[in-house]
Design a protein around this motif. Sequence first.
Motif, PDB file in Angstrom:
ATOM      1  N   GLU A   1       6.388  -3.054  32.546  1.00 20.09           N
ATOM      2  CA  GLU A   1       5.078  -3.686  32.707  1.00 20.09           C
ATOM      3  C   GLU A   1       4.148  -2.857  33.585  1.00 20.09           C
ATOM      4  O   GLU A   1       2.947  -2.895  33.413  1.00 20.09           O
ATOM      5  CB  GLU A   1       5.224  -5.106  33.260  1.00 20.09           C
ATOM      6  CG  GLU A   1       5.790  -5.178  34.669  1.00 20.09           C
ATOM      7  CD  GLU A   1       5.968  -6.625  35.139  1.00 20.09           C
ATOM      8  OE1 GLU A   1       5.163  -7.475  34.733  1.00 20.09           O
ATOM      9  OE2 GLU A   1       6.917  -6.880  35.893  1.00 20.09           O
TER      10      GLU A   1
ATOM     11  N   ASP B   1       7.034  -4.679  27.635  1.00 18.17           N
ATOM     12  CA  ASP B   1       6.617  -5.673  28.628  1.00 18.17           C
ATOM     13  C   ASP B   1       5.116  -5.543  28.831  1.00 18.17           C
ATOM     14  O   ASP B   1       4.645  -4.491  29.264  1.00 18.17           O
ATOM     15  CB  ASP B   1       7.371  -5.395  29.944  1.00 18.17           C
ATOM     16  CG  ASP B   1       7.307  -6.581  30.892  1.00 18.17           C
ATOM     17  OD1 ASP B   1       6.525  -7.513  30.621  1.00 18.17           O
ATOM     18  OD2 ASP B   1       8.037  -6.554  31.908  1.00 18.17           O
TER      19      ASP B   1
ATOM     20  N   SER C   1      10.122 -10.427  32.927  1.00 13.97           N
ATOM     21  CA  SER C   1      10.351  -8.996  33.160  1.00 13.97           C
ATOM     22  C   SER C   1      11.755  -8.762  33.669  1.00 13.97           C
ATOM     23  O   SER C   1      12.400  -7.773  33.327  1.00 13.97           O
ATOM     24  CB  SER C   1       9.361  -8.470  34.191  1.00 13.97           C
ATOM     25  OG  SER C   1       8.061  -8.644  33.722  1.00 13.97           O
TER      26      SER C   1
HETATM   27 MG   LIG Z   1       6.702  -9.377  34.299  1.00 20.81          MG
END
Ligand SMILES: [Mg+2]
Lengths: 340, 502, 340, 357
Positions: B337, B422, B295
Amino acid sequence: GSTSNKNGGSSSNPAGGSAGSSSGGASGAVKQGLKVYFIPKDTQNPYEVLADKGGQKALSELGGSVTVSSGTTDTAAAQQPSIQAAIQAHADAIVIAANDPAALCPSLNTAARQGIQIVAFDSDIQCGSNPNHLFINQADTKTIGTSEVDLLAKQINSQGEIAILSAAASATNQNAWIKYMKEQLKKYPKMKLVSTVYGNDDPATSLTVLQGLLSAYPNLKGIISPTTVGISTAAQYLDTHKDVAKRVTLTGLGLPSEMRKYVTDGTVQSFELWNPSDLGYLAGYAAASLASGTPMQAGSTFQSGSLNKTYTMQQGDGELSVVLGPPTVFDKTNIDQFNF
Amino acid sequence: MATPARLVLEGATKRFGSVVALGEGAITLYPGEAHALVGENGAGKSTLVKILGGVYRPDSGTLTIDGTPVEFGGPADAQAAGVAIIYQEPSLFPDLTVAENIFMGRQPLGTWRRIDRRAMERRSREIFTRLGVQLDPSRPARGLSVADQQIVEIAKALSFNAQVFVMDEPTAALTTVEVLRLFDVIKTLREHGTAVLFISHRLEEVYACCQRVTIMRDGRFVRSVGVAEISIDEIIRSMVGRDLEALFPKTETAPDEVVLDVQGLTTEGVFHDISFSVRAGEIVALAGLVGAGRSEVARAIFGVDRRDAGTVRVSGRALANGDARAAMAAGVALVPEDRRQQGLVMDLGIDQNVALASMAKLRRGGLIFRSSERKLAATWAERLQLKYGRLRNPVSTLSGGNQQKVVLGKWLARAPRLLIIDEPTRGIDVGTKAEVHRILDGLVSEGTAVLMISSELPEVLGMADRVIVLREGRITAELSRAEADENSIMRAATGQNAEIAV
Amino acid sequence: MSAVTVPKADGGVVLTLLRAREIGIALLIALVVLVTALHNSHFVDSNSVQQLLSGAALIALLGVGETLVIITRNVDLSVGSVLGLSAYVVGDLFKYHHIPVWSGFVIGTLVGVAAGTLNGFIVTALRVPSLVVTLGMLYVIRGIDGVIVNGDRIDPESIPNAFTAVGYRTLFGIPWLAIIVAVLVAVAGFAMRSFRASRDLYAIGSNPDAAALAGVPIQRRVFSAFLISGTLAGFAGALFLALHTQIDNSGGIGYELSVVAAVVVGGVAIFGGSGTVVGAALGALLLNTINQALVASRISAFWNQAIAGALLLAAIAFDRWLSLRVTKSLRSAEGAHREL
Amino acid sequence: MSSDLATPATRKDASAAKSSGAREPVWRRAARWETGLVAVLIGVLLWASIKSPTFTDPSTAFYFGVNTGYIAVMALPMTFVVMTGEIDLSVASMLGLSASMVGYLWHHGWNIWAAFAVALLVGVVGGALNGVLVARFGLPSIAVTIGTLTLFRGLAEVLLGSLTIPTIGDRQFPQWLTNIGVNSIPGTQVSWSMLIFIVLAVIFGVVLHLMPLGRAMVAVGLQPEAAQFAGIRVKRMKFWLFVLSGLMSAFAGILVTLQQASVSYNVGNGLELTVVAIVLFGGVSIFGGRGTILGVVLSVAIVGSLQMALTQLNVSSDKQNIVTGVLLLISVIVPNGGEALRRAREFVRRRAAHEPG
Ligand SMILES: [Mg+2]
Ligand SMILES: Nc1ncnc2c1ncn2[C@@H]1O[C@H](COP(=O)(O)OP(=O)(O)OP(=O)(O)O)[C@@H](O)[C@H]1O
Ligand SMILES: Nc1ncnc2c1ncn2[C@@H]1O[C@H](COP(=O)(O)OP(=O)(O)OP(=O)(O)O)[C@@H](O)[C@H]1O
Ligand SMILES: [Mg+2]
């Protein structure tokens, strides 16, 4: 400032004469039903409250009425709406203790142009001739400055380091007195003004700066505090720190009621003040007289009710003023006679 | 079953304004069983859990524990009744120590009812030992990774000695090893007679640890059966209410010119010397364990984080460091994410969220009008088959899967050249998952370059044209679609031969 | 794969020490005192040190309550007004009703209890942002105070000596005032570490949603925090009267910002969840020390406020730097233990 | 700020948003509050006209403008700052510093326009200081601006000390400029500072409600991290908003200098809380993300006309304080009151249901 000075000076004699003939200097000529706005620094300042009460007394004697109006904080902006209200209410006179010497001039000038008489007391305005106004001086500014120095000098044998504990740095009346103190100090070569500190008329701040002062100048002999909060805070400190009280002498301007305890127990020998109620009372009479046609110029006279005196407006300090009288010096012998 | 039920919830309903979150919720838990609860996003699982936990008061329905009807006035009542819950969103106190997080409100007391810190830390350590992890109980929870936060949540629930143990997607952020360890713990709990309710979108986990499964759809109870009596396909059919098309649709495309070119990307202490490229018309997956720094790489490329070294070029143009606006102008989009914190402004409407990244496009004479925002959002809501009430409703009222679609819509509305996505399907049900995959596939066919980060191996294997594996912030392998399989990826991700068992 | 002990992770012993914010602040205080004393040894005279302590005492006391409130992600801006009201009410009762000395403290505290209850009730029962509520209460209580005071003033002689003794007496050279406050701070500090209810406060401020899920009675705890803050402000009002021995409408004006400043400088996170009452008390001491040191260093009075402001900013920034370092060290410690 | 476990968003959820209208569209909430404000304003105007004989005097409008205009000017950038979840308590001190700078330079013989320019520059620099500390170093704005509140006022004191400018012997400020404190715009009863405020309010309103920047501010206020991920330069925005706040406060300082035709260092002392109160009463959420310029304008109108009326009626300033406080309390209690009642009723119902069983 200088133009008004000149005008006032040159026209004082003939005008004074005419005032005498038209109003006869008698309080009987005061109009009935006058509306006077008292605008103190704030509505809660005990000193000002006493003055306002004096004003109320004066106007009720004269058959008029007083409206007391101001803010809760000592700022010019908080006094502004009160001036406006006075204008809108077509008041006959405004009696103001200005929080700022100049900030209120435009509003007061508007008021004056609508025929409202402007009287300042306690803390003067500096508006030049816009508007012309009468200052009711609690005591001659110069006298206050010099007499406090003299008072202190007497107690410390005219020698040693001294300091001033003032209110806010921008307080007009304080600064005016301090100016004359400095001048008077030239007469005492052995007395040295080492510092001026500002307690902002807040007891906690006053205490902190007082202690800072004492440690910065361990040889300090005297403190002048020309403000009631400052002197009483300092007095309480000295009262509870006898070691300091032994070497440091305190004087200044204080209310007898606040200071009685310290004078009685010897912490403070003497200090000065005038009667704030009388000050308001005189201002009330002055305002009523001006509103009744007494011209605002040097030489004009007016009666002052129970003060039993005819006051004459004078051109002093570049401003038209009357002086209530010499300040009273309070000490052990007389303090019990005063209850303000 | 002969044994009396430990917990029975019947006819539970819960509505939020006009949204019916739970229409007819029901569940029966027996002592000593691990019971799975499955359903699409928005099926009402978490709502049911919150009713069990006393967070929500049901509008109607009855709850019985050990034969006694109960009514919870708040979470404290549920705890007192022996119900321990791990909620879907980690709910830790960042300023307090790990041990305090575990024992908040139930700290062991010493003399004068003083908190006995030593006992508290000792007991925390014991629980961690049971879970097979090493966490310092005296450190603050601030700074814990998502996985560790989840571990603390589990430890918190374990510390209860509860009769009923409810876990809402506890494995979403865990590594394989930790998942296995959790299953062991569940087993021990069962042996002690605890009833366990387990929620997961990974159906294989359901088979690995549960005895029975309850399926929900649209806020209603569908059926409850033993896992041995039902196949994965059947579960999915019951969840979705229809047959599912391929989960991983994949159109073969010929990759075109390089869109993203990353060289020597480094952020001290997070990742080092990352170099790779993504071409138009291909999906490149960044694989690795949770915490490998994937990430962070994505964030550095997009410019929400500054990088310490390296260059990022999009279609040949270098991107300024730490400037997301520039990246967007160059045609980069990032679907982050954490959609609740990063992807969406939860209190804004669906329309304003979709429009938020497209302000420049929507501007008329420098001004933005709500009507143009709504038009844009309506277009994308339709294309993405969004389920919603009104476009001006806050996105917080949508279910997780639909929220993810709003994030997608927000970025697709910009017609990006490069889409970084993500964990595209974290916490998303199988039905929506397939839809998201189809959307990605469609984009790639149209020539978009996609950089996908995913912790789900099947997704990586199913969707990616190339796989780049990160371990502890370094690239350890770059695998073509042909080379990539579970083994090769896990070996690169862990730096050893790992058996993948789930 | 050993257990990571965080402090060892980064920065070593110094950082570990500094992590306890209180030590950082104490060091700052020591630094200010040292630098000033090098300049002027009288700054560490017993009188001066006494004033350092008693000058900070009231703000420190208010800081205890404020800390509790701020830890829960709320704020109480009404403390200055509550203090002013309480001080006046007590003074008024001494002057006009001659109540016994002990009841002065009780009644002052009760005024605070009432205000705290009201604040707490509005914030928790109506679930409204406390900043707005207590800003409103700041005005309302100050207004009520004004209506009660109505321009009056309580003079030193109206207040029993036994009462004012609390303001100036010392024990082993330490002012009673400082001892009282130190004891309260110590008790509060101990309680904040040791009891479930007080840990709940941290939980609420750290993550309110999670606190609700953990079954923390949020509204009740927040209510208690406001109640305690009000109570201490009321008690501080009585102490204010004992210290300054006179009171009008102006007591405690502007204290709210001083208290928040002290608390923040003391390392209490303004967004809740962390901080200690000891830190807050030290923050108050630091700010008072700075103010007093500026005067003691003979810096022109006009510069005091500017320098105090700059130092305040420096203290906040320093604290932030420290907590960033700590967070960073936690991050690097994290991950090291993760099993692959 | 780092992306820690508890972000401002959860904070908001927990306190303000969790109650009544969190799930409602922003505009509907806002519209209702503004409607309420309009009703209150009409009520105040009617009441004042009946009660106070001088309220309908045309000069009331002018005085209203003179008294409130420069404060209202500071309320606009404050609205923006609060919208993004921050607060600027240094505005009144900046007003004082800017005014003192004008006075200082004037005293030293500068041209008035040059003095204004420097004062505005001081505003920008002071605002930038706040901005750097808040946006760049991530310090809490309430703490930072309490610090700069002290600092700016202190610097003003350093500049002027005990002087009031113009001092005796100084030049007077140019009269055609200082007339803005005395004369209204010819042919109207609108004061210059009020006109300036109205024009600015329109601009600020358009920016907040109809421009991308405004949308971005809302997003930043509601959820800074999400805003950042949408390409909004959160730090930069906050920085510039503090600069704007400094600049506008400095401008207000110039206005007040001209209106009063003089300066002392303590001008505007304590106004910061008034400005905050106006903004909050206007319905701007202290947690950021919610509020309208219309609400703030109405709030200015209500607060200003109430003050006029109450002073005319000679209601003591202490009671005026109480009114101000009560207004603030109402501004948060009324929108939440319904919800609180509902909760209370449910509580009673549950009690009642429990008792027999
Ligand atoms: Mg991540
Ligand atoms: N506080 C709320 N206000 C309004 N609607 C809500 C709220 N909470 C949940 N909902 C709605 O209720 C429905 C069920 O949500 P729930 O969170 O229970 O789903 P879930 O099955 O847990 O989904 P997921 O798998 O995504 O976690 C969804 O449509 C959601 O939008
Ligand atoms: N909240 C956090 N606090 C401290 N460090 C963190 C945090 N989140 C991540 N890190 C650190 O950053 C690095 C990578 O973080 P992250 O977990 O986001 O990686 P990732 O590969 O993207 O995993 P994910 O699968 O969760 O997306 C790790 O070294 C981790 O320790
Ligand atoms: Mg869920």
